[in-house]
Design a protein around this motif. Structure first.
Motif, short mmCIF file in Angstrom:
data_model
loop_
_atom_site.label_atom_id
_atom_site.label_comp_id
_atom_site.label_asym_id
_atom_site.label_seq_id
_atom_site.Cartn_x
_atom_site.Cartn_y
_atom_site.Cartn_z
N LYS A 160 -68.61 70.81 -7.62
CA LYS A 160 -68.10 72.18 -7.78
C LYS A 160 -68.16 72.95 -6.47
O LYS A 160 -67.22 73.65 -6.11
CB LYS A 160 -68.89 72.90 -8.86
N MET A 161 -69.27 72.81 -5.74
CA MET A 161 -69.41 73.57 -4.49
C MET A 161 -68.49 73.00 -3.41
O MET A 161 -67.90 73.75 -2.63
CB MET A 161 -70.86 73.52 -4.03
N ILE A 162 -68.36 71.68 -3.39
CA ILE A 162 -67.46 71.07 -2.42
C ILE A 162 -66.03 71.56 -2.67
O ILE A 162 -65.28 71.85 -1.74
CB ILE A 162 -67.54 69.53 -2.50
N LYS A 163 -65.67 71.68 -3.94
CA LYS A 163 -64.32 72.15 -4.28
C LYS A 163 -64.11 73.60 -3.85
O LYS A 163 -63.02 73.97 -3.41
CB LYS A 163 -64.10 72.01 -5.79
N VAL A 164 -65.15 74.43 -3.97
CA VAL A 164 -65.02 75.83 -3.53
C VAL A 164 -64.66 75.88 -2.06
O VAL A 164 -63.76 76.62 -1.63
CB VAL A 164 -66.33 76.59 -3.81
N PHE A 165 -65.36 75.08 -1.24
CA PHE A 165 -65.07 75.06 0.20
C PHE A 165 -63.70 74.46 0.46
O PHE A 165 -62.92 74.97 1.29
CB PHE A 165 -66.14 74.26 0.94
N ARG A 166 -63.38 73.37 -0.23
CA ARG A 166 -62.11 72.68 0.03
C ARG A 166 -60.91 73.55 -0.33
O ARG A 166 -59.90 73.56 0.36
CB ARG A 166 -62.08 71.37 -0.76
N ASP A 167 -61.03 74.28 -1.46
CA ASP A 167 -59.89 75.06 -1.95
C ASP A 167 -59.76 76.43 -1.31
O ASP A 167 -58.83 77.16 -1.63
CB ASP A 167 -60.01 75.23 -3.48
N GLY A 168 -60.68 76.79 -0.42
CA GLY A 168 -60.63 78.13 0.16
C GLY A 168 -59.47 78.35 1.11
O GLY A 168 -59.11 79.49 1.39
N GLY A 169 -58.90 77.26 1.62
CA GLY A 169 -57.77 77.39 2.53
C GLY A 169 -58.13 77.52 3.98
O GLY A 169 -57.25 77.58 4.84
N TYR A 170 -59.43 77.54 4.30
CA TYR A 170 -59.86 77.64 5.69
C TYR A 170 -59.77 76.27 6.36
O TYR A 170 -59.90 75.22 5.71
CB TYR A 170 -61.29 78.16 5.79
N THR A 171 -59.59 76.28 7.67
CA THR A 171 -59.64 75.04 8.43
C THR A 171 -61.07 74.52 8.38
O THR A 171 -62.02 75.25 8.67
CB THR A 171 -59.22 75.29 9.88
N GLN A 172 -61.24 73.24 8.03
CA GLN A 172 -62.59 72.72 7.86
C GLN A 172 -62.69 71.30 8.40
O GLN A 172 -61.72 70.58 8.52
CB GLN A 172 -63.01 72.77 6.39
N ARG A 173 -63.93 70.95 8.71
CA ARG A 173 -64.27 69.60 9.13
C ARG A 173 -65.39 69.11 8.24
O ARG A 173 -66.28 69.88 7.86
CB ARG A 173 -64.69 69.57 10.60
N ARG A 174 -65.37 67.81 7.94
CA ARG A 174 -66.34 67.26 7.00
C ARG A 174 -66.93 65.97 7.57
O ARG A 174 -66.22 65.16 8.15
CB ARG A 174 -65.67 66.99 5.66
N SER A 175 -68.23 65.82 7.38
CA SER A 175 -68.90 64.58 7.78
C SER A 175 -70.02 64.30 6.81
O SER A 175 -70.47 65.19 6.06
CB SER A 175 -69.43 64.68 9.22
N PHE A 176 -70.50 63.06 6.80
CA PHE A 176 -71.60 62.66 5.91
C PHE A 176 -72.80 62.33 6.78
O PHE A 176 -72.75 61.42 7.61
CB PHE A 176 -71.17 61.45 5.07
N GLU A 177 -73.86 63.11 6.62
CA GLU A 177 -75.04 62.96 7.45
C GLU A 177 -76.29 63.04 6.59
O GLU A 177 -76.46 63.99 5.81
CB GLU A 177 -75.09 64.06 8.53
N ASP A 178 -77.18 62.05 6.76
CA ASP A 178 -78.50 62.06 6.12
C ASP A 178 -78.41 62.30 4.62
O ASP A 178 -79.19 63.07 4.04
CB ASP A 178 -79.40 63.12 6.77
N GLY A 179 -77.44 61.68 3.98
CA GLY A 179 -77.34 61.76 2.53
C GLY A 179 -76.70 63.01 2.00
O GLY A 179 -76.72 63.25 0.78
N SER A 180 -76.13 63.84 2.85
CA SER A 180 -75.46 65.06 2.40
C SER A 180 -74.13 65.22 3.12
O SER A 180 -73.89 64.62 4.17
CB SER A 180 -76.33 66.30 2.65
N VAL A 181 -73.28 66.01 2.52
CA VAL A 181 -71.97 66.31 3.11
C VAL A 181 -72.13 67.53 4.01
O VAL A 181 -72.57 68.59 3.55
CB VAL A 181 -70.92 66.58 2.02
N HIS A 182 -71.77 67.37 5.28
CA HIS A 182 -71.84 68.49 6.23
C HIS A 182 -70.44 69.06 6.40
O HIS A 182 -69.51 68.37 6.80
CB HIS A 182 -72.38 68.01 7.58
#
Length: 1001
Positions: A160-182
C-alpha cells in the motif's frame, strides 16, 4: 492551533499549512501541523493502529510509543523537522513526518535539500486516500523549506505504501537495500503529478456531492409537530417523491411517547436512531444549528443540507457564524449545502430524493441544475416543469459556504445521468479552478451559465468569497474560452438547456427554415442573420399545409446535406368564421417526431405562435388522429418577398384578415378525424414545450460528429429565442471540435527567449522597491525586460527643449514623431499631443513650438522624439494579473471608439497559437485587420507571435503584474511597438496551485 512556549521561537506555528481536504470516499478531514499539545492524541492514535501497520512503520514489533518517542514526534521546528496530522472529530487518523538529512543520512539543516519521510495511517481509514493527501501536503511544505527530495525506506510487503509513492506522479528512483525498498522522490511538480492530483481532486469532490445526492437514509432535523413549517414541508416532499431510502423525523421537542410522524419514525435526537444516517436536513433556528451539527457529527452523518437562515446574509456577525458552521461540520468529516439553502433533488429511479422546499419533484431527465439563489431555483424548477423538461439533479446552495458550483461541475463531469449542466451563479469563489473544471466538463457535455450580480462590483449578501475586479465582459470572454455557454437570463438558460439536452449538436451554422407562415419564416431568417448563422431561404408550406406536409418537408431538410439544423415554424389555422383553430396538437407532434425518429444528426427546433396544446402533445409524442387527406405544394420564399401569400388550393378557401388561407372544413378539437374530413393544423402548444421522440434522450457526452439518439424537440414561442438557443449550440459545437485538437505554444519561442535573464532583471528591480505594491518600470527598463522575450520596443529620446529635440531627431534620422508622455496626455492623439511625419529640423522646431503653445510647458508635457514606424493599423496589447482569475491577455484596436464600445477581446494565460489567432479575430473591428473596404491586410502572423511572446512573459514571471503595449502598429509586413509600460510587484497568492484543499471564506 497555536504553538506552546516549548516550541522554537524562531519558527512560528505555520497556520497556512492547515487545510481541509476531501478524501477519496467524499468525506472531509483536516490536515494540520502537529504541536506539543498533541501528545495524548498521538498516543491514542497509535493504540488504534494494528500491529502489522506498526511493524511496517518501524520495521520491528513496536507495541507502544515511549515518552521519548512521543516527545520527538510532537516537537518540531517546522523547518528541518515537520510533522503533519490528519484529523476527524479532533482525533488523529493519520500522520506523516520528515527529517532533513545530509548525504550520509544523518540529521542536517539547510542547505541540505533531502529529507527522510514516513507515514502512518489508522487501519480503519486506510483506502480513503489519507496517505496520498498527506504526501501532497508534506511535499509542498518541504519545497517551501528548501527540500527537493524525499527518501523513504519501505518493507517489500508494504504494498500500500509503495503504491502511494508510485502513484504520486513524482519522478522517483527505486533500489533494494538491506531487505527494504529504498525510494527517492524528486519533489518538483511534474505534469504527471499535477494530473494525478487533479484527478484525485475530481473523483473525491464528485464523490462528496454524490454522497449528498444519493443517501441511503435521511433525517429531517427540526420537523414540526404540526403541519406546515420548513422541516415538516421537507419531510412531506421526501415522502411524496417516493424516496427509496429510510426517512426519520427528528425534533427534541417531540413528546417521549411519539413513535411516528407522517408514517416515519420520530426521534428526539439522532442518538435514538439505531441505524446509520447518511444525510441530515437541518431546519432549526440558526442559534440551534451548532447543537444539531454536533449531534450529526457524533453519530456519523456524512453530509448536511442546512436550510436555516441568519448567516452571512445578515452581515459580519452572521458571516462569522457561517464560518464557524463550516469549521464545525468539516471537523466531523461532513460537507454542507447551504446555509440558507432551498434543498436538493435527485430524480434517479433508485433514489427519488426531494429534500427541498419544492412542492413537486421534477420529472426524470438529463439536465443537472445548480443555483446559488433559492428564488431563482424556484423559478427554474417551475419553468422546466411547465415546459415538460426533466432533471437528473438539482442543488440550491444558498450561501454556498461549502459545496459550490465547482463541486457541481466535478459531479456533473462523471454523472452518467446528466447530459447538460445548468448553473446560476452570483459569485465565483475560485475563478481559475472554475474555468479549468468548466473546460474539462464542456469537452464532454454542455455547461450553460447565467452570472448574476455582474455589475455591482461586490458579492451578494451571504457570499463570503474574494471579489474579482475584472469587468464582466472579460469574465464572459474567459468563460467562452473554457467552452462555457454564457447567457444573460434564466429564460435563455432554459431555452439553451432544452435544445442541448434533447437534440444533437449542429455540424455547422447552416439553417433550414420551413413552416406554414411566410412572415414567421422571415422573422426566423432575420434572427438567424442577427445571431451569425447562415440561414437558407425559408420554405413556405402555405397555411394549407397538413401534418404530413410538415413531416415530409422536415424529413427532406434532415436528409439535405446543405444544412446543419432545421427550424420549423407554425401558426394556427383560421376557420371559415375567421377564428383561429387551435386543435389538440397531437397530429403535428406525431408527424414531427416521426420525421426525426430515424436518428438524424441535425438539431430540430419548433417556433410556434399561439397554438394551444402543442406543448402537451409534443411532450406526449403520441396521437391517434388521422392524417390530413389534403396536401399543399411547398414553395421557397425569398427574404425580400411579401408576407403570407398563401396558395388557395381549395375553391372554398377563405381569407382571414391577415391574408392567410384557411381550410373550409375545420376539424374537431379532439379525437380522430372522420374519413374524408379535412383537419385543422394541429396546435403547437404552450410556449417553450418540447416533444419526446421515440428513443432515449440525446447523448450530450458523445462525440459531436457521432449520430445522436433521437431526443425531445424543443418548442419556443418566439423565433428569436429558438434562434438564440441554436446559435449557442452552433458556437459550442465549434468549440468542441476545436478543443478535440488543442492548440500549442510554438517551439520557435524557446530559441529567442532569455527566461533566466528576465528573472534576474525582475529580481534586481524588485529589490530596489520594497513596497509590496511594486513599482512601474521606466521606458528603458521596460524595453530591456521585454527585449529578453523578443519584444522590440522602438526607442524614444527625451526632448526637454527644442535643441534636444533636434539632436534626438538627428540621432534617429528623419522623419520622426514628436509626442508628449505626460500621463494625462499619453495615447491621446485626439488632444493634439502627437505630431507625426516631421520631415526636417525646421518642421520639428515648428511642431515643438505648436505643442508647447497649445498644451503647456515642456516640463509638464515631457515631450519625446521617436523614429516613424511603417504605416498600419494601431492596436493595443495588454496583459494583467487578477488575484482571483489569474493572468489575462487582452487585444483591441487603439483609439477612443474601441474603448467606448468595449471592443476588446480577452484570453487566459498561457495562450496557445489557437488562442492568439482567435483573440485578434474575435473583436468586432477585426475586419480592419484583414483588408476591410479595399485596404491592405496587415501582418496578423506577426501580431499573433507578439501575443504569444507576451503571454509567455507573464506566465513565466508572475511578478510582471501589468504590461501595456500601446500603440502596436501592425503593417502589411511586420509590426512596431511604439510604447510600453510594465509594472512589477510580488505575485499575488494563487488558490489553484499547491496541494488539494477546500476553500475557507
Amino acid at each position: 492551533m497555536e504553538p506552546t512556549p516549548e516550541q522554537s521561537p524562531h519558527h512560528a506555528y505555520p497556520d497556512h499549512w492547515e487545510a481541509d481536504v476531501v478524501l477519496r470516499d467524499g468525506g472531509t478531514a483536516r490536515i494540520r501541523p502537529i504541536t506539543t499539545d498533541d501528545a495524548e492524541r498521538l498516543v491514542s492514535f497509535y493504540e488504534q493502529v494494528s500491529d502489522e501497520s506498526k511493524y511496517y512503520r518501524f520495521f520491528a514489533p513496536y507495541p507502544r510509543l515511549s515518552d521519548r518517542d512521543v516527545h520527538r514526534f510532537t516537537h518540531h521546528d517546522y523547518v528541518d523537522r515537520v510533522g503533519l496530522a490528519v484529523t476527524i472529530g479532533g482525533e488523529f487518523i493519520g500522520t506523516v513526518r520528515y527529517d532533513r538529512i545530509d548525504d550520509t543520512g544523518r540529521p542536517a539543516s539547510a542547505p541540505a535539500d533531502e529529507a527522510e519521510v514516513a507515514f502512518l495511517v489508522q487501519d480503519a481509514h486506510q483506502g480513503r486516500g489519507v496517505a496520498s493527501a498527506l504526501l501532497e501536503h508534506i511535499a509542498a511544505v518541504a519545497r517551501e523549506r528548501g527540500i527537493r527530495r524525499f527518501a523513504a525506506e519501505v518493507l517489500p510487503a508494504n504494498n500500500k505504501m509503495i503504491k502511494v509513492f508510485r502513484d504520486g506522479g513524482y519522478t522517483q528512483r527505486r533500489s533494494f537495500e538491506d531487505g527494504s525498498v529504498h525510494l527517492t522522490l524528486d519533489l518538483e511538480p511534474t505534469e504527471k503529478s499535477l494530473a494525478v492530483q487533479r484527478g484525485r481532486e475530481q473523483r473525491a469532490e464528485a464523490r462528496s456531492v454524490q454522497r449528498l445526492l444519493a443517501p441511503g437514509s435521511v433525517a429531517v432535523i427540526g420537523t414540526g409537530r404540526t403541519p406546515g413549517g420548513v422541516g415538516r414541508t421537507v419531510l412531506r416532499n421526501l415522502l411524496a417523491a417516493g424516496y427509496t431510502g429510510r426517512t426519520y423525523a427528528v425534533n427534541r421537542a417531540f413528546d417521549e411517547g411519539l413513535a411516528t410522524l407522517d408514517g416515519v419514525p420520530a426521534h428526539r435526537s439522532l442518538g435514538e436512531i439505531d441505524e446509520q444516517v447518511d444525510l441530515a436536513v437541518i431546519a432549526v433556528p440558526a442559534h440551534r444549528v451548532p447543537e444539531a451539527v454536533a449531534d450529526c457529527g457524533e453519530h456519523g452523518v456524512q453530509g448536511l443540507v442546512v436550510l436555516s437562515a441568519g448567516y452571512a446574509e445578515r452581515g459580519a456577525e452572521g458571516r462569522e457564524l457561517q464560518r464557524e458552521l463550516v469549521r464545525q461540520a468539516r471537523s466531523y468529516g461532513m460537507r454542507i449545502i447551504g446555509p440558507n439553502a432551498f434543498g436538493i433533488i435527485n430524480t434517479a429511479e433508485t433514489v427519488r430524493l426531494n429534500a427541498s422546499l419544492a412542492p413537486e419533484s421534477p420529472a426524470r431527465g438529463r439536465i443537472g441544475l445548480f443555483t446559488q439563489s433559492g428564488a431563482i431555483g424556484i423559478a427554474l424548477l417551475s419553468g422546466l416543469h411547465r415546459r415538460g423538461a426533466g432533471l437528473s439533479s438539482f442543488i440550491s446552495a444558498g450561501n454556498r459556504a461549502d459545496v459550490s458550483g465547482n463541486d457541481f461541475l466535478q459531479y456533473s463531469f462523471e454523472d452518467p445521468d446528466t447530459d447538460v449542466a445548468l448553473l446560476y451563479l452570483e459569485s465565483l469563489g475560485n475563478p481559475r479552478k472554475f474555468t479549468r473544471l468548466a473546460r474539462r466538463t464542456a469537452a464532454v457535455k454542455p455547461v450553460v451559465v447565467v452570472k448574476g450580480a455582474r455589475h455591482s462590483g461586490t458579492n451578494p449578501p451571504g457570499h463570503a468569497v474574494p471579489v474579482s475586479r475584472i469587468p464582466d465582459t472579460t469574465v464572459s470572454a474567459l468563460m467562452r474560452q473554457a467552452g462555457v455557454i454564457r447567457v444573460d437570463t434564466v429564460t435563455e438558460m432554459v431555452d439553451a438547456g432544452l435544445l442541448l439536452a434533447g437534440q444533437p449538436l449542429p455540424a455547422g451554422p447552416r439553417v433550414a427554415i420551413l413552416g406554414n407562415s411566410e412572415s414567421l419564416g422571415l422573422l426566423t431568417y432575420d434572427a438567424c442573420l442577427a445571431e451569425g448563422l447562415r440561414p437558407r431561404p425559408p420554405v413556405d408550406l402555405t397555411t394549407a399545409a397538413s401534418p404530413q406536409d410538415f413531416r415530409d418537408a422536415l424529413a427532406e431538410a434532415l436528409a439535405d446535406g446543405t444544412c446543419d439544423a432545421v427550424i420549423v415554424t407554425a401558426i394556427p389555422w383560421v376557420g371559415e368564421n375567421g377564428e383561429a383553430e387551435t386543435g389538440d396538437g397531437q397530429v403535428l407532434a406525431e408527424a414531427l417526431t416521426k420525421a426525426v425518429a430515424g436518428g438524424s444528426a441535425k438539431p430540430v427546433a419548433v417556433v410556434h405562435v399561439e397554438i394551444g396544446g402543442l406543448a402537451e402533445a409534443l411532450a406526449a409524442a403520441s396521437s391517434t388522429a388521422a392524417p390530413r387527406p389534403r396536401t399543399a405544394a411547398p414553395r421557397t420564399v425569398s427574404p425580400e418577398a411579401g408576407a403570407d401569400r398563401a396558395a388557395t388550393t381549395a375553391p372554398e378557401a377563405t381569407k382571414d384578415r391577415a391574408g392567410t388561407t384557411a381550410p373550409a372544413t375545420p376539424a374537431a378539437r379532439t379525437g380522430p378525424t372522420a374519413p374524408g374530413t379535412a383537419t385543422a393544423t394541429p396546435a403547437l402548444g404552450t410556449p417553450g414545450s418540447e416533444a419526446p421522440a421515440s428513443g432515449t434522450p440525446a447523448d450530450a457526452t458523445a462525440d459531436p460528429e457521432a449520430p445522436p439518439r433521437p431526443g425531445r424537440i424543443p418548442a419556443y414561442p418566439a423565433a428569436e429565442r429558438a434562434v438564440r438557443a441554436l446559435a449557442e449550440a452552433v458556437k459550442y459545437a465549434q468549440w468542441r471540435r476545436q478543443a478535440a485538437v488543442p492548440g500549442k505554444i510554438p517551439e520557435f519561442l524557446d530559441d529567442t527567449i532569455d527566461e533566466a535573464g528576465a528573472a534576474a532583471l525582475i529580481e534586481a528591480q524588485l529589490a530596489t522597491a520594497p513596497d509590496p505594491r511594486g513599482r512601474p518600470l521606466t521606458h528603458d527598463e521596460a524595453r530591456e525586460l521585454l527585449g529578453r522575450y523578443g519584444i522590440d520596443v522602438r526607442p524614444t529620446l527625451p526632448a526637454p527643449d527644442p535643441e534636444a529635440a533636434v539632436a534626438a531627431a538627428a540621432r534617429l534620422g528623419y522623419p520622426v514623431a514628436l509626442k508628449t508622455t505626460a500621463p494625462h496626455l499619453r495615447h491621446r492623439a485626439d488632444l493634439g499631443g502627437v505630431r507625426l511625419d516631421v520631415a526636417d529640423e525646421e518642421a520639428l522646431r515648428r511642431a515643438y513650438g505648436e505643442l508647447t503653445d497649445l498644451l503647456g510647458k515642456p516640463a509638464e508635457l515631457l515631450p519625446v522624439v521617436q523614429a516613424m514606424a511603417p504605416r498600419g493599423v494601431d492596436t493595443v496589447v495588454r496583459a494583467s494579473i487578477d488575484a482571483a482569475a489569474g493572468a489575462i491577455l487582452s487585444f483591441g484596436l487603439a483609439g477612443a471608439p474601441s474603448e467606448l464600445l468595449g471592443d476588446t477581446a480577452h484570453r487566459l494565460v498561457p495562450a496557445t497559437d489557437r488562442d492568439a489567432a482567435e483573440l485578434i479575430r474575435s473583436i468586432r473591428a477585426a475586419p480592419v485587420l484583414f483588408g476591410w473596404r479595399g485596404s491592405a491586410p496587415v501582418d496578423t502572423a506577426a501580431l499573433e507571435e507578439l501575443l504569444l511572446r507576451l503571454s509567455r512573459l507573464v506566465d513565466d514571471h508572475p511578478e510582471v503584474v501589468s504590461v501595456a503595449l500601446e500603440p502596436v502598429v501592425v503593417a502589411p509586413q511586420g509590426l512596431t511597438v511604439l510604447g510600453a509600460s510594465v509594472r512589477l510587484a510580488p505575485p499575488p497568492a494563487r488558490s489553484d496551485v499547491g496541494p488539494r484543499r477546500l476553500p475557507n471564506y
